[in-house]
Design an enzyme around this catalytic site. Structure first.
Site, PDB file in Angstrom:
ATOM      1  N   ASP A 115      -7.489   3.045  -2.916  1.00 11.34           N
ATOM      2  CA  ASP A 115      -8.241   2.929  -1.688  1.00 11.34           C
ATOM      3  C   ASP A 115      -8.724   4.511  -1.232  1.00 11.34           C
ATOM      4  O   ASP A 115      -7.951   5.278  -1.081  1.00 11.34           O
ATOM      5  CB  ASP A 115      -7.460   2.291  -0.576  1.00 11.34           C
ATOM      6  CG  ASP A 115      -8.106   2.087   0.806  1.00 11.34           C
ATOM      7  OD1 ASP A 115      -9.316   2.406   0.841  1.00 11.34           O
ATOM      8  OD2 ASP A 115      -7.517   1.556   1.801  1.00 11.34           O
ATOM      9  N   GLU A 159     -11.715   0.730  -3.180  1.00 16.33           N
ATOM     10  CA  GLU A 159     -11.843   0.267  -2.029  1.00 16.33           C
ATOM     11  C   GLU A 159     -12.509   1.585  -1.258  1.00 16.33           C
ATOM     12  O   GLU A 159     -12.116   2.447  -1.216  1.00 16.33           O
ATOM     13  CB  GLU A 159     -10.722  -0.048  -1.187  1.00 16.33           C
ATOM     14  CG  GLU A 159     -10.659  -0.894   0.013  1.00 16.33           C
ATOM     15  CD  GLU A 159      -9.178  -1.275   0.535  1.00 16.33           C
ATOM     16  OE1 GLU A 159      -8.337  -1.315   0.048  1.00 16.33           O
ATOM     17  OE2 GLU A 159      -9.109  -1.177   1.908  1.00 16.33           O
ATOM     18  N   LYS A 175     -10.288  -7.176   7.690  1.00 18.04           N
ATOM     19  CA  LYS A 175      -9.446  -6.931   8.649  1.00 18.04           C
ATOM     20  C   LYS A 175      -9.788  -7.611   9.962  1.00 18.04           C
ATOM     21  O   LYS A 175     -10.770  -7.175  10.566  1.00 18.04           O
ATOM     22  CB  LYS A 175      -9.381  -5.571   9.105  1.00 18.04           C
ATOM     23  CG  LYS A 175      -8.694  -4.736   7.851  1.00 18.04           C
ATOM     24  CD  LYS A 175      -8.486  -3.193   8.238  1.00 18.04           C
ATOM     25  CE  LYS A 175      -7.742  -2.568   7.125  1.00 18.04           C
ATOM     26  NZ  LYS A 175      -8.179  -1.095   6.859  1.00 18.04           N
ATOM     27  N   GLY A 183      -4.859  -4.614   6.745  1.00 23.48           N
ATOM     28  CA  GLY A 183      -3.872  -4.725   8.073  1.00 23.48           C
ATOM     29  C   GLY A 183      -4.066  -3.286   8.518  1.00 23.48           C
ATOM     30  O   GLY A 183      -4.487  -2.241   7.848  1.00 23.48           O
ATOM     31  N   LYS A 232      -3.303   5.174  -2.183  1.00 24.00           N
ATOM     32  CA  LYS A 232      -4.575   5.755  -1.157  1.00 24.00           C
ATOM     33  C   LYS A 232      -4.851   6.910  -2.344  1.00 24.00           C
ATOM     34  O   LYS A 232      -4.055   7.828  -2.784  1.00 24.00           O
ATOM     35  CB  LYS A 232      -3.865   6.160  -0.063  1.00 24.00           C
ATOM     36  CG  LYS A 232      -3.550   5.020   1.272  1.00 24.00           C
ATOM     37  CD  LYS A 232      -4.740   4.501   1.473  1.00 24.00           C
ATOM     38  CE  LYS A 232      -4.396   3.562   2.529  1.00 24.00           C
ATOM     39  NZ  LYS A 232      -5.717   2.797   3.326  1.00 24.00           N
ATOM     40  N   ASP A 286     -14.410  -2.202   3.102  1.00 25.11           N
ATOM     41  CA  ASP A 286     -13.367  -2.284   4.150  1.00 25.11           C
ATOM     42  C   ASP A 286     -14.124  -1.908   5.417  1.00 25.11           C
ATOM     43  O   ASP A 286     -14.799  -2.713   6.002  1.00 25.11           O
ATOM     44  CB  ASP A 286     -12.152  -1.493   3.801  1.00 25.11           C
ATOM     45  CG  ASP A 286     -11.047  -1.619   5.168  1.00 25.11           C
ATOM     46  OD1 ASP A 286     -11.601  -2.141   5.948  1.00 25.11           O
ATOM     47  OD2 ASP A 286     -10.308  -0.990   4.744  1.00 25.11           O
ATOM     48  N   LYS A 328      -1.156  -0.888  -4.427  1.00 23.38           N
ATOM     49  CA  LYS A 328      -2.469  -0.018  -3.973  1.00 23.38           C
ATOM     50  C   LYS A 328      -2.059   1.074  -3.665  1.00 23.38           C
ATOM     51  O   LYS A 328      -1.209   1.560  -3.027  1.00 23.38           O
ATOM     52  CB  LYS A 328      -3.092  -0.917  -2.548  1.00 23.38           C
ATOM     53  CG  LYS A 328      -3.788   0.016  -1.748  1.00 23.38           C
ATOM     54  CD  LYS A 328      -4.579  -0.934  -0.911  1.00 23.38           C
ATOM     55  CE  LYS A 328      -5.143  -0.080   0.292  1.00 23.38           C
ATOM     56  NZ  LYS A 328      -5.771  -1.082   1.424  1.00 23.38           N
ATOM     57  N   SER A 330       0.859  -1.536   0.003  1.00 26.85           N
ATOM     58  CA  SER A 330      -0.020   0.041  -0.007  1.00 26.85           C
ATOM     59  C   SER A 330       0.792   1.251  -0.004  1.00 26.85           C
ATOM     60  O   SER A 330       1.965   1.327   0.867  1.00 26.85           O
ATOM     61  CB  SER A 330      -0.878   0.092   1.350  1.00 26.85           C
ATOM     62  OG  SER A 330      -1.712   1.062   1.245  1.00 26.85           O
TER      63      SER A 330
HETATM   64 MG    MG Z   1      -9.014   0.213   3.216  1.00 28.21          MG
END
Ligand code: MG
Length: 393
Positions: free
Chosen positions: A199, A224, A273, A301, A174, A249, A172, A146
């Site tokens: 995400d 996400e 998670k 995570g 953000k 999520d 991934k 990420s």
């Molecule tokens: Mg997320």
């Protein structure tokens, strides 16, 4: 299966400097914080769990303060002295407390570790023992990395290149409003074929549907949690308008939440998670539901230390976890971590699961001592607050 009797629980507040701070639509955490649960059985076996709250309520309403308060005052008294045959007996003991999933997760995780060690089993094998036949762990987890919000697309590309060179097979990124379409376009111009996902951490609303539709042009593995952190309904209105699969999520807290999301068509992928859903018992129910509905699943995570990450890694090695999980090599997070040996990236973007009993890694008490000191240095308040907390000054 040999039972355990819980004799003693010790809570340890720690903080660790992050190798690289992760910028999200929430901002950047200055350092990692956690409450470690050290559980001792009557036979002297030690089980470890980790609650991973921040210092302030934001991503989660739980904080370092609430976790200590709820564990000390309410949750630990429910389990002390109890004899446990299976860790799945823990959630019913804690059901008098509503919410507080990170706190409940930490207790349950310590029990999973202690039961596995008592029975000389790896945690992955113990998880599989609670599933129907045909779910033997693979011995490794497929993982991705990420990448937080960077100042420029160029800087993002530099980090992507570094991570690809390290061997990560899924990237991934953000995103947040103003840092989305141009980012995806800029990355795709250089890397048209990498496995990439975005995400949003709940940074958009349904009013952004036209913008979110533009992201369909970039061949994303998924987007996400684009909408509200507790929302399922509006995601069900958004998903039919996108070709990109939505992965939920933040808004899935239980198997029942997932049933609702499936019924409404709110997502096509799940990020599980285990801490967010209050433990591995609920995680196993969610796992079974994903298998039953052919819903692609991966493990997310909370930047856990090696204590929490090793258990998540074991869960991510179950065969129903069929997309890359957000569990990176130790060097991505902490130097050094609280546990040994370090997790390293193996071929095909995988991490090998330790085969030793329980979480399979050694918890280094000297490093915990350092992390306790770092916590006191960085955040010098006593939890729960004691004495005069009047603001009248
Ligand atoms: Mg997320």
């Amino acid at each position: 299966m040999k039972p355990i009797t819980i004799k003693h629980v010790n809570l340890i507040s720690v903080a660790l400097p992050l190798v690289e701070r992760l910028g999200t639509s929430f901002g950047k955490e200055p350092f990692k914080t956690a409450v470690l649960v050290e559980l001792e059985t009557e036979t002297g076996v030690i089980g470890w769990g980790e609650a991973a709250p921040h210092t302030q309520p934001g991503y989660s309403y739980e904080t370092m303060g609430t976790v200590l308060h709820v564990l000390n005052e309410f949750l630990i008294p429910c389990v002390i002295g109890k004899t446990i045959n299976s860790p799945t007996e823990i959630p019913p003991l804690l059901k008098g407390v509503r919410g507080h999933p990170l706190s409940k997760f930490a207790v349950e995780a310590a029990v999973w570790d202690a039961v596995a060690k008592t029975n000389e089993m790896s945690l992955a094998d113990l998880f599989a023992a609670h599933l129907p036949e045909g779910h033997a762990p693979r011995g490794y987890a497929t993982v991705g990395v990420s990448i937080g919000i960077q100042p420029t697309v160029e800087e993002t590309l530099q980090i992507i290149t570094k991570r690809l060179n390290e061997g990560y097979g899924r990237i991934k990124l953000k995103i947040k409003p103003g840092w989305d379409v141009e980012l995806a376009r800029g990355v795709r111009a250089v890397y048209p074929d990498i496995t990439m996902m975005l995400d949003a951490n709940s940074a958009y609303t349904l009013a952004d549907v036209d913008l979110l539709k533009q992201l369909d042009d970039f061949d994303l593995l998924m987007i996400e949690q684009p909408l509200g952190y507790n929302d399922i309904y509006e995601h069900s209105k958004l998903q039919p308008q996108l070709t990109t699969p939505i992965c939920l999520d933040e808004s899935i807290h239980s198997a029942n939440d997932l049933r609702l999301a499936l019924e409404l068509g709110a997502c096509k992928i799940l990020n599980l998670k285990p801490a967010r859903v209050g433990g591995y018992t609920e995680s196993l129910e969610i796992y079974k539901l994903c298998v039953q509905h052919d819903l692609p699943l991966w493990i997310g995570g909370l930047l856990e230390t090696g204590v929490g990450r090793s258990a998540n890694l074991a869960f991510a090695s179950l065969p129903g976890v069929n997309l890359p999980s957000d569990i990176s090599a130790t060097s991505r997070y902490y130097d050094p971590d609280l546990t040994e040996p370090s997790f390293v990236l193996a071929g095909s973007s995988t991490i090998t699961v330790p085969t030793e009993p329980g979480i399979g890694v050694e918890v280094r008490r000297d490093r915990i001592e350092t992390a306790v000191q770092y916590w006191h240095d960085q955040y010098p308040y006593t939890y729960p607050p004691v004495g005069d907390v009047s603001l009248a000054q």
